[in-house]
Write a protein that holds these residues in place. Structure first.
Motif, PDB file in Angstrom:
ATOM      1  N   CYS A  33       0.841  -1.197   0.000  1.00 25.03           N
ATOM      2  CA  CYS A  33       0.000   0.000   0.000  1.00 25.03           C
ATOM      3  C   CYS A  33       0.881   1.253   0.000  1.00 25.03           C
ATOM      4  N   THR A  34       0.320   2.349  -0.474  1.00 26.48           N
ATOM      5  CA  THR A  34       1.027   3.628  -0.477  1.00 26.48           C
ATOM      6  C   THR A  34       0.396   4.552   0.555  1.00 26.48           C
ATOM      7  N   PRO A  35       0.981   4.680   1.733  1.00 25.20           N
ATOM      8  CA  PRO A  35       0.418   5.603   2.728  1.00 25.20           C
ATOM      9  C   PRO A  35       0.492   7.042   2.228  1.00 25.20           C
ATOM     10  N   LEU A  36      -0.558   7.793   2.519  1.00 25.21           N
ATOM     11  CA  LEU A  36      -0.638   9.185   2.097  1.00 25.21           C
ATOM     12  C   LEU A  36      -0.859  10.089   3.305  1.00 25.21           C
ATOM     13  N   THR A  37      -0.414  11.323   3.185  1.00 28.18           N
ATOM     14  CA  THR A  37      -0.701  12.337   4.192  1.00 28.18           C
ATOM     15  C   THR A  37      -2.111  12.869   3.985  1.00 28.18           C
ATOM     16  N   PRO A  38      -2.656  13.632   4.925  1.00 26.06           N
ATOM     17  CA  PRO A  38      -3.987  14.218   4.718  1.00 26.06           C
ATOM     18  C   PRO A  38      -4.083  15.081   3.461  1.00 26.06           C
ATOM     19  N   SER A  39      -2.951  15.633   3.002  1.00 24.76           N
ATOM     20  CA  SER A  39      -2.947  16.421   1.770  1.00 24.76           C
ATOM     21  C   SER A  39      -2.650  15.575   0.535  1.00 24.76           C
ATOM     22  N   ARG A  40      -2.637  14.250   0.708  1.00 21.94           N
ATOM     23  CA  ARG A  40      -2.488  13.282  -0.384  1.00 21.94           C
ATOM     24  C   ARG A  40      -1.094  13.274  -1.004  1.00 21.94           C
ATOM     25  N   GLU A  41      -0.080  13.569  -0.211  1.00 18.01           N
ATOM     26  CA  GLU A  41       1.293  13.344  -0.643  1.00 18.01           C
ATOM     27  C   GLU A  41       1.763  11.999  -0.068  1.00 18.01           C
ATOM     28  N   GLY A  73       1.374  -1.369  -7.598  1.00 17.99           N
ATOM     29  CA  GLY A  73       0.316  -2.215  -8.111  1.00 17.99           C
ATOM     30  C   GLY A  73      -1.037  -1.624  -7.785  1.00 17.99           C
ATOM     31  N   THR A  74      -2.076  -2.433  -7.922  1.00 17.07           N
ATOM     32  CA  THR A  74      -3.435  -1.960  -7.653  1.00 17.07           C
ATOM     33  C   THR A  74      -3.608  -1.560  -6.195  1.00 17.07           C
ATOM     34  N   SER A  75      -3.118  -2.395  -5.281  1.00 20.17           N
ATOM     35  CA  SER A  75      -3.232  -2.069  -3.855  1.00 20.17           C
ATOM     36  C   SER A  75      -2.370  -0.878  -3.467  1.00 20.17           C
ATOM     37  N   SER A  76      -1.402  -0.531  -4.317  1.00 17.56           N
ATOM     38  CA  SER A  76      -0.560   0.648  -4.090  1.00 17.56           C
ATOM     39  C   SER A  76      -1.222   1.930  -4.569  1.00 17.56           C
ATOM     40  N   GLU A  77      -2.411   1.805  -5.166  1.00 20.78           N
ATOM     41  CA  GLU A  77      -3.102   2.958  -5.773  1.00 20.78           C
ATOM     42  C   GLU A  77      -2.254   3.609  -6.872  1.00 20.78           C
ATOM     43  N   ALA A  78      -1.494   2.795  -7.592  1.00 17.65           N
ATOM     44  CA  ALA A  78      -0.584   3.335  -8.609  1.00 17.65           C
ATOM     45  C   ALA A  78      -1.315   4.174  -9.644  1.00 17.65           C
ATOM     46  N   ALA A  79      -2.527   3.767  -9.988  1.00 20.40           N
ATOM     47  CA  ALA A  79      -3.271   4.500 -11.019  1.00 20.40           C
ATOM     48  C   ALA A  79      -3.610   5.923 -10.590  1.00 20.40           C
ATOM     49  N   TYR A  80      -3.570   6.186  -9.288  1.00 19.51           N
ATOM     50  CA  TYR A  80      -3.935   7.499  -8.767  1.00 19.51           C
ATOM     51  C   TYR A  80      -2.720   8.391  -8.499  1.00 19.51           C
ATOM     52  N   LEU A  81      -1.523   7.834  -8.594  1.00 21.53           N
ATOM     53  CA  LEU A  81      -0.320   8.579  -8.226  1.00 21.53           C
ATOM     54  C   LEU A  81       0.267   9.313  -9.422  1.00 21.53           C
ATOM     55  N   THR A  82       0.863  10.458  -9.161  1.00 19.04           N
ATOM     56  CA  THR A  82       1.588  11.163 -10.214  1.00 19.04           C
ATOM     57  C   THR A  82       2.883  10.415 -10.521  1.00 19.04           C
ATOM     58  N   ASP A  83       3.496  10.752 -11.649  1.00 20.71           N
ATOM     59  CA  ASP A  83       4.770  10.116 -11.991  1.00 20.71           C
ATOM     60  C   ASP A  83       5.826  10.388 -10.923  1.00 20.71           C
TER      61      ASP A  83
END
Length: 311
Positions: A15-23, A48-58
C-alpha cells in the motif's frame, strides 16, 4: 539484486500511505516496509493496484520506488508496476522505476482501446526488449477488460520475453493451465506463476503456483507467510484453517457503503484503516477521487482485526 527464477513465496503489493494532503507519507511507508519485511515476506511489489498506482503522479511513483528500494537495500527483490495505457507510456515508466532501483517490472496489457492478442504480444516483446530487468505480465481483466490468454503467456515465456505472471483474474482454471504449461512445456525455465488472490492461496499453491501477491498481506503478513509455510510443508489441513481465517479477515473489504462508494474505495480504505488501527501508518486516507470510510466503517474494520486475533 537479481530476482530468483522462479520468484517464490509471499510478495505483498505494498500500500502507499498518504498524508492528509495526499502526498506520499514517507515515514509511514518505511514503517510499512519494516512491518512486511519483519514478518518474513519474500519480496515486495510496489505500484500495483493495492498501491493505488493508477492514482499517483509520476513523481509520486518514482518517490515510492526510490524509498522502498533504498530502505530494503537489496535484502529482498522489489518489483514495480509499470502501468499505463500504451506501450510508449509503459516504456517511460519502465525507465523511471528501473532507474529508481526496481529489480523487475510488472506490466499489464494495453487498455482504453480494444486490443488483439497479436498486439498484446507485441506490447510485451517491445517492453522486454527495452527493459534492463525481468518483465512479469499482470493479468487484471477487471481493469483492462482483456483476459490474458494462457497460451499467449506460455508462448512469451518460452521466448524468454516474460519472466513470470501475476494472475489477478480470479479464473483458477485458466491459472492452473498456465501452472501446468510452465512445468511441462519445453523451453520454459524459471518462470514464476503467482496468484493475486487473497482467498485461494492454499488452492493455488497446491496446484503448483510459485507464490502469492495478496493485498491483504499488508494487514496480516505473518498470516500469509504462515500459510505459505504450511503449504510448503504439505500440512494442507493447517493451511485450510489458516486460509479460512484470512478469508474471514478479508471480509473487511466490504465495510464501505456501496450506496456512496465503489468497491475499490471500500477495499483500499479498509486495508489502510487496518494499517492505521495497527499503528503501522499515520493516516488512512486514500487517493482522490476515492471516497473515504466513515468512523463507523473504520470501527467495523477494527472488529475484523479483533476477530482475526490482530491488535
Amino acid at each position: 539484486m537479481t530476482i530468483p527464477a522462479p520468484l517464490t513465496g509471499v510478495v505483498p503489493p505494498v500500500c502507499t500511505p498518504l498524508t492528509p494532503s495526499r502526498e506520499v507519507d514517507i515515514p509511514s511507508l518505511l514503517r510499512l516496509v519494516d512491518h512486511l519485511v519483519g514478518a518474513g515476506v519474500h519480496g515486495l511489489f510496489v505500484l500495483g493496484t493495492s498501491s493505488e498506482a493508477a492514482y499517483l503522479t509520476d513523481a509520486q511513483r518514482r518517490s515510492v520506488v526510490e524509498t522502498v528500494t533504498g530502505h530494503v537495500g537489496g535484502q529482498l527483490p522489489v518489483l514495480a508496476g509499470a502501468i499505463d495505457m500504451t506501450t510508449p507510456r509503459v516504456l517511460d515508466h519502465v525507465a523511471a522505476v528501473t532507474a529508481a532501483g526496481a529489480d523487475a517490472v510488472v506490466v499489464i496489457s494495453p487498455f482504453y482501446t480494444a486490443t488483439h492478442p497479436a498486439e498484446i504480444a507485441r506490447h510485451y516483446r517491445l517492453i522486454a526488449a527495452a527493459s534492463p530487468v525481468p518483465v512479469l505480465a499482470y493479468d487484471l481483466p477487471s481493469a483492462v477488460h482483456t483476459k490474458l490468454p494462457g497460451e499467449l503467456v506460455l508462448d512469451l515465456a518460452a521466448e524468454g520475453v516474460l519472466a513470470g505472471l501475476k494472475d489477478s483474474s480470479g479464473d483458477l482454471g485458466a491459472f492452473r493451465e498456465v501452472v501446468v504449461g510452465a512445468r511441462t512445456r519445453g523451453g520454459i525455465h524459471g518462470f514464476s506463476v503467482l496468484t493475486g488472490s487473497e482467498l485461494i492461496v492454499d488452492a493455488a499453491l497446491r496446484v503448483g503456483a510459485d507464490g502469492a501477491v495478496p493485498g491483504l498481506a499488508n494487514v496480516d503478513p505473518e498470516g500469509y507467510v504462515r500459510l505459505h509455510r504450511l503449504c510448503r510443508a504439505g500440512d494442507w489441513e493447517g493451511a485450510r484453517v489458516e486460509q479460512e481465517r484470512l478469508c474471514a479477515l478479508f471480509g473487511m473489504v466490504r465495510v464501505g457503503d456501496a450506496g456512496r462508494m465503489g468497491g475499490s474505495s471500500s477495499a483500499l480504505g479498509a486495508f489502510k484503516a487496518a494499517l492505521y488501527l495497527r499503528g503501522v501508518i499515520d493516516c488512512p486516507v486514500t487517493a482522490e477521487p476515492q471516497v473515504g470510510l466513515s468512523e463507523e466503517e473504520v470501527e467495523r474494520v477494527g472488529k475484523f482485526l479483533a476477530a482475526a486475533g490482530l491488535s
